[in-house]
Design a protein around this motif. Sequence first.
Motif, PDB file in Angstrom:
ATOM      1  N   LEU A 151      55.284   7.869  13.621  1.00 50.36           N
ATOM      2  CA  LEU A 151      54.460   8.973  14.089  1.00 50.36           C
ATOM      3  C   LEU A 151      54.854   9.345  15.510  1.00 50.36           C
ATOM      4  N   GLN A 152      55.067  10.668  15.765  1.00 50.87           N
ATOM      5  CA  GLN A 152      55.497  11.137  17.078  1.00 50.87           C
ATOM      6  C   GLN A 152      54.684  12.353  17.498  1.00 50.87           C
ATOM      7  N   VAL A 153      54.745  12.617  18.813  1.00 54.18           N
ATOM      8  CA  VAL A 153      54.137  13.806  19.408  1.00 54.18           C
ATOM      9  C   VAL A 153      55.152  14.413  20.353  1.00 54.18           C
ATOM     10  N   ALA A 154      55.279  15.741  20.357  1.00 57.20           N
ATOM     11  CA  ALA A 154      56.207  16.453  21.242  1.00 57.20           C
ATOM     12  C   ALA A 154      55.445  17.060  22.409  1.00 57.20           C
ATOM     13  N   THR A 155      55.973  16.845  23.630  1.00 55.44           N
ATOM     14  CA  THR A 155      55.370  17.429  24.823  1.00 55.44           C
ATOM     15  C   THR A 155      56.392  18.313  25.524  1.00 55.44           C
ATOM     16  N   PRO A 204      33.156   4.538  23.256  1.00 54.85           N
ATOM     17  CA  PRO A 204      34.337   4.208  22.458  1.00 54.85           C
ATOM     18  C   PRO A 204      34.770   2.764  22.690  1.00 54.85           C
ATOM     19  N   VAL A 205      35.193   2.099  21.636  1.00 56.81           N
ATOM     20  CA  VAL A 205      35.650   0.711  21.755  1.00 56.81           C
ATOM     21  C   VAL A 205      36.943   0.644  22.546  1.00 56.81           C
ATOM     22  N   ASN A 206      37.919   1.483  22.214  1.00 60.20           N
ATOM     23  CA  ASN A 206      39.190   1.567  22.937  1.00 60.20           C
ATOM     24  C   ASN A 206      39.432   3.022  23.302  1.00 60.20           C
ATOM     25  N   PRO A 207      38.963   3.480  24.478  1.00 58.51           N
ATOM     26  CA  PRO A 207      39.122   4.890  24.834  1.00 58.51           C
ATOM     27  C   PRO A 207      40.588   5.301  24.827  1.00 58.51           C
ATOM     28  N   GLY A 208      40.888   6.395  24.159  1.00 54.78           N
ATOM     29  CA  GLY A 208      42.257   6.870  24.064  1.00 54.78           C
ATOM     30  C   GLY A 208      42.375   8.318  24.476  1.00 54.78           C
ATOM     31  N   ILE A 209      43.413   8.984  23.939  1.00 48.58           N
ATOM     32  CA  ILE A 209      43.670  10.383  24.227  1.00 48.58           C
ATOM     33  C   ILE A 209      43.339  11.183  22.978  1.00 48.58           C
ATOM     34  N   SER A 210      42.711  12.338  23.165  1.00 51.54           N
ATOM     35  CA  SER A 210      42.337  13.179  22.051  1.00 51.54           C
ATOM     36  C   SER A 210      43.255  14.393  21.994  1.00 51.54           C
ATOM     37  N   GLY A 246      44.801   6.248  16.647  1.00 53.10           N
ATOM     38  CA  GLY A 246      43.522   5.565  16.476  1.00 53.10           C
ATOM     39  C   GLY A 246      42.731   6.203  15.350  1.00 53.10           C
ATOM     40  N   ARG A 247      41.528   6.626  15.651  1.00 50.39           N
ATOM     41  CA  ARG A 247      40.649   7.196  14.629  1.00 50.39           C
ATOM     42  C   ARG A 247      41.014   8.648  14.328  1.00 50.39           C
ATOM     43  N   ASP A 248      40.740   9.028  13.105  1.00 49.55           N
ATOM     44  CA  ASP A 248      40.987  10.394  12.655  1.00 49.55           C
ATOM     45  C   ASP A 248      39.642  11.102  12.533  1.00 49.55           C
ATOM     46  N   PHE A 249      39.454  12.165  13.333  1.00 49.18           N
ATOM     47  CA  PHE A 249      38.193  12.898  13.330  1.00 49.18           C
ATOM     48  C   PHE A 249      38.295  14.210  12.556  1.00 49.18           C
ATOM     49  N   GLY A 250      39.326  14.356  11.777  1.00 53.31           N
ATOM     50  CA  GLY A 250      39.492  15.584  10.998  1.00 53.31           C
ATOM     51  C   GLY A 250      40.405  16.553  11.725  1.00 53.31           C
ATOM     52  N   THR A 251      39.849  17.425  12.552  1.00 50.95           N
ATOM     53  CA  THR A 251      40.657  18.392  13.302  1.00 50.95           C
ATOM     54  C   THR A 251      41.360  17.738  14.485  1.00 50.95           C
ATOM     55  N   ASP A 252      40.777  16.668  15.035  1.00 54.49           N
ATOM     56  CA  ASP A 252      41.371  15.949  16.158  1.00 54.49           C
ATOM     57  C   ASP A 252      41.665  14.511  15.755  1.00 54.49           C
ATOM     58  N   VAL A 253      42.606  13.903  16.484  1.00 55.22           N
ATOM     59  CA  VAL A 253      42.923  12.487  16.277  1.00 55.22           C
ATOM     60  C   VAL A 253      42.928  11.778  17.616  1.00 55.22           C
ATOM     61  N   GLU A 254      42.755  10.482  17.543  1.00 58.33           N
ATOM     62  CA  GLU A 254      42.748   9.646  18.737  1.00 58.33           C
ATOM     63  C   GLU A 254      44.111   8.968  18.874  1.00 58.33           C
TER      64      GLU A 254
END
Length: 378
Positions: A315-319, A296-302, A334-342
């Motif tokens: 855009l937000q995420v709740a934890t 990955p060019v910029n490793p992130g969280i999946s 980051g990138r959109d992989f369909g079912t998952d996002v970066e």
Amino acid sequence: MAKSKWLIAVFLLLAVILAGWGITARVQKKHALGQLANDATIPVVSFVTAKKEPQSEEVILPGSVAPAFNATIYARTNGYLKKWYVDIGDHVSKGQVLAEIDSPEIDQQLLQAKADLMAAEANNKIAQTLAHRTRALLPSSAVSQQSSDQAASDANARASTVASNQANVQRLEQLVSFEEIRAPYDGIVTTRNTDIGHLINSGSNNGPELFQIADISWLRIYVQVPQSYAASITPKVVAELHFPEYPGRAFVAHLVNTAHALQPENRTLLVQLRIDNQKGELFPGGYTEVHFKIPPVNPGISIPASALLFRAEGLQVATLTPDRHVKLHDITQGRDFGTDVEILKGLEPNEPVILNPPAALVDGQKVRVSSQNSHKRS
């Protein structure tokens, strides 16, 4: 009398006890109903654990298999097919005769051209001799200057005629050599579209192909890589090929080059791979799955795409906090992989991310975790 008073006192006491019990039961029931109502207002959520992207990810793309070289063989002269010597599946060597064409018109033209050349050479020999003699007699005034010049001019013209006839003979000899159709390189015959007695016309626009020769000692693999992965295709990238005819086997391919430009109609990068095929196990013209292992060019969280909150703030995420309260995070996707996002910014690995969060969820709100947290990932 005393006994009657005692009985009345007992009844009164029982009435008080029963009344107190009833009041207590109603209070408890009301409290339970209130608690149930309060619990019903607390959202029930499920969560997953945010995962850090691996150091390399596998991208699977379809690929097309092509031979190292593929030549379509057409005739270079007209005539009828006299004989063919190879058929589909035969291995041929460079220069090997594949078929012969009978071209009697060309053969006769060559014989005539050779005869014309012989006549031109004879006339040229006489002209050169005459020119030499007139030049020798010119100092003694035995011939005029005009006669000498005329003889020299005629000799030059005869020499030019010889050269012209020689070129014509060479042209016809070349055409006659085309009566033998030869293989351009070592390979295998993949197509034969002719037979004995067929009328043959020269050129690709005047008739069907006669043969196709393919060099399959190694194969080219063409892959269309999406734009999001284009920058990661470097000579260090490892590619494995999986063919449906060889389940469970992986073949290693090497990068030859890329187009260095995206195709505007589908925003993909054309990539060419090479794989050895000395054993002839693989067939050109087929399909293969290409497995790229790309860092990955910029490793992130999946995280799952269903965990995203689309709001006016962005855009937000709740934890979930340890005491089961909500914490909202502003994130950079980051990138959109369909079912998952970066997720590139705003989230840390191993945080419990709420799935399908309610639209009305607010920061600090208390929630309950579903006992059937079927989406939880370890």
